[in-house]
Design an enzyme around this catalytic site. Structure first.
Site, PDB file in Angstrom:
ATOM      1  N   GLU A  29       1.038  -1.007   0.020  1.00 28.94           N
ATOM      2  CA  GLU A  29      -0.433  -0.189  -0.085  1.00 28.94           C
ATOM      3  C   GLU A  29       0.721   0.763   0.142  1.00 28.94           C
ATOM      4  OE1 GLU A  29      -2.156  -0.197   3.506  1.00 28.94           O
ATOM      5  OE2 GLU A  29      -3.021  -2.897   3.020  1.00 28.94           O
ATOM      6  N   GLU A  60      -4.596  -6.489   2.854  1.00 28.98           N
ATOM      7  CA  GLU A  60      -3.430  -7.192   3.763  1.00 28.98           C
ATOM      8  C   GLU A  60      -3.721  -8.723   2.636  1.00 28.98           C
ATOM      9  OE1 GLU A  60      -3.923  -3.549   5.066  1.00 28.98           O
ATOM     10  OE2 GLU A  60      -4.950  -5.029   4.925  1.00 28.98           O
ATOM     11  N   GLN A  82       1.268  -2.247   5.658  1.00 31.26           N
ATOM     12  CA  GLN A  82       1.753  -1.019   5.493  1.00 31.26           C
ATOM     13  C   GLN A  82       2.120  -0.887   7.290  1.00 31.26           C
ATOM     14  OE1 GLN A  82      -1.068   2.468   5.552  1.00 31.26           O
ATOM     15  NE2 GLN A  82       0.390   2.932   3.783  1.00 31.26           N
ATOM     16  N   PHE A  83       1.641  -1.511   8.112  1.00 34.49           N
ATOM     17  CA  PHE A  83       1.829  -1.721   9.478  1.00 34.49           C
ATOM     18  C   PHE A  83       1.735  -3.248  10.335  1.00 34.49           C
ATOM     19  CE2 PHE A  83       0.726   2.969   9.765  1.00 34.49           C
ATOM     20  CZ  PHE A  83       1.695   3.474  10.841  1.00 34.49           C
ATOM     21  N   ASP A  85       0.209  -4.266  12.986  1.00 33.52           N
ATOM     22  CA  ASP A  85      -1.358  -4.529  13.106  1.00 33.52           C
ATOM     23  C   ASP A  85      -2.258  -4.500  12.203  1.00 33.52           C
ATOM     24  OD1 ASP A  85       0.138  -1.911  14.481  1.00 33.52           O
ATOM     25  OD2 ASP A  85      -1.518  -2.025  15.895  1.00 33.52           O
ATOM     26  N   TYR A  86      -1.866  -4.460  10.175  1.00 32.90           N
ATOM     27  CA  TYR A  86      -2.435  -4.568   9.588  1.00 32.90           C
ATOM     28  C   TYR A  86      -2.496  -6.237   8.919  1.00 32.90           C
ATOM     29  CZ  TYR A  86      -3.538   0.068   9.634  1.00 32.90           C
ATOM     30  OH  TYR A  86      -3.174   1.578  10.009  1.00 32.90           O
ATOM     31  N   ILE A  87      -1.533  -6.642   9.729  1.00 31.42           N
ATOM     32  CA  ILE A  87      -1.103  -8.454   9.001  1.00 31.42           C
ATOM     33  C   ILE A  87      -2.259  -9.616   9.246  1.00 31.42           C
ATOM     34  CG2 ILE A  87       0.383  -9.479  10.910  1.00 31.42           C
ATOM     35  CD1 ILE A  87       2.670  -9.591   8.442  1.00 31.42           C
ATOM     36  N   PRO A  89      -5.534 -10.066   8.044  1.00 32.65           N
ATOM     37  CA  PRO A  89      -6.284 -10.040   7.504  1.00 32.65           C
ATOM     38  C   PRO A  89      -5.113 -11.327   6.341  1.00 32.65           C
ATOM     39  CG  PRO A  89      -6.630  -7.823   8.169  1.00 32.65           C
ATOM     40  CD  PRO A  89      -4.878  -8.581   8.494  1.00 32.65           C
ATOM     41  N   HIS A 129      -1.330   0.966  14.957  1.00 37.22           N
ATOM     42  CA  HIS A 129      -0.487   0.813  14.567  1.00 37.22           C
ATOM     43  C   HIS A 129       1.000   0.771  15.533  1.00 37.22           C
ATOM     44  CE1 HIS A 129      -3.456   3.040  12.766  1.00 37.22           C
ATOM     45  NE2 HIS A 129      -2.773   3.391  11.948  1.00 37.22           N
TER      46      HIS A 129
END
Length: 337
Positions: A29, A60, A82-83, A85-87, A89, A129
């Site tokens: 992203e 993600e 991107q962070f 925390d988004y991993i 998914p 984040h």
């Protein structure tokens, strides 16, 4: 040699490898024209074009899946989440597909892909984040997990990860993106700032995955740390005048148990230090390994200094972090036992 901070070293690692190998592609992203939220991929699209450096939608699971497909096809993708925390998914794709491909095909297929992500707190990023999910990936078979603590290692380890034929999760501590925090443990840093931090070799070199570094030699106690916490450990033992040996793990899977064992058998005491939550954190695995291998050399129980078992607190993030007081108390406890 060029003086770089960690962001610049990571960017340079991409550049060096993309120049050497046309099969290396980069996606994620905002990593193209924008150069990434933290500018880790800045300038790469302009130099290598949109076919090799291209933006992905906010999905993600799809980003990781595309990377798996490209790696299976014969490319060497570097995908950015991107962070950290988004991993989540993409977690199923990472552990169920990427991590198992070599085994489920009896070695016929392999997946040379890197999944990069900024992780940890320190920039007032809030609950979504700032997380440190490394223990989840350490638990999953078939995945290597790397966490550098300085620009030299960041570049060398990222090059080694890109050249590796198996999937590597590469977590980058964003609190020290712009250099170590020079003893200031109680305030945030600005990760976008371009402050130099260390001399980094120009061109290609690697730091071996699975080999720890002795950040500081000592005789009184061993501190096991990685990422941001290495700098905390070095600052606190210097301030307190304790003859501690600080081990920078650099890679938590595979972990360098030989270096850990040698150090703990020498010092007889051990503290495990990490930013992530305590329960089932990677420190629990380190503690168990030390107990199994060094039990008769220990002069005191292994002590863990970690984040708390709470959701990440936005307004209280600097109370959440292991800091000088908590680490100092742990050192006092382990040295007095």
């Amino acid at each position: 040699m060029t003086v770089m901070n960690m962001i610049q070293a990571i960017n340079n690692a991409h550049d060096v490898m993309m120049e050497r190998d046309d099969n290396i592609v980069v996606t994620g992203e905002d990593i193209g024209y924008f150069g990434g939220v933290f500018r880790a991929t800045e300038g790469l699209q302009k130099k290598y074009g949109t076919r090799r450096v291209f933006d992905a939608p906010i999905a993600e699971g799809g980003i990781v899946a595309v990377g798996i497909g490209m790696a299976a096809y014969g490319l060497r993708p570097v995908v950015e989440i991107q962070f950290a925390d988004y991993i989540y998914p993409g977690f199923d794709q990472i552990v169920s597909e990427a991590g198992r491909m070599r085994y489920r095909t009896a070695g016929e297929w392999y997946l040379p892909m890197v999944i990069r992500s900024p992780y940890g707190g320190g920039i007032f990023g809030g609950q979504t984040h700032s997380q440190s999910p490394e223990a989840l990936f350490a638990h999953a078979c078939g995945i290597k997990t790397v966490i550098p603590s300085n620009p030299y290692d960041a570049k060398g380890l990222l090059i080694a990860a890109i050249e590796d034929d198996d999937p590597v999760v590469f977590f980058e501590p964003k609190r020290i993106y712009n250099g170590p925090f020079d003893g200031h443990f109680d305030r945030p840093v600005t990760p976008w700032a371009k402050h130099p931090a260390a001399e980094v070799p120009d061109g290609h070199y690697t730091v071996p995955i699975g080999k720890a570094a002795i950040a500081r030699a000592g005789e009184a106690v061993t501190i096991l740390a990685y990422g941001t916490m290495v700098h905390l450990a070095l600052g606190v033992v210097a301030e307190l005048g304790i003859d501690a040996e600080v081990i920078d793990l650099r890679t938590i899977v595979p972990v360098d148990i030989e270096t850990i064992e040698e150090s703990v058998k020498k010092t007889g005491r051990c503290i495990v230090l990490h930013e992530a939550t305590r329960t089932a954190g990677f420190g629990a695995e380190l503690s168990a390994l030390v107990q199994e291998r060094c039990f008769y050399h220990l002069e005191a129980p292994v002590v863990r200094v970690t984040g708390f078992d709470t959701p990440y607190p936005h307004s209280l993030e600097w109370a959440y972090f292991p800091g000088p007081i908590r680490l100092g108390n742990a050192l006092k406890k382990v040295l007095e036992d």
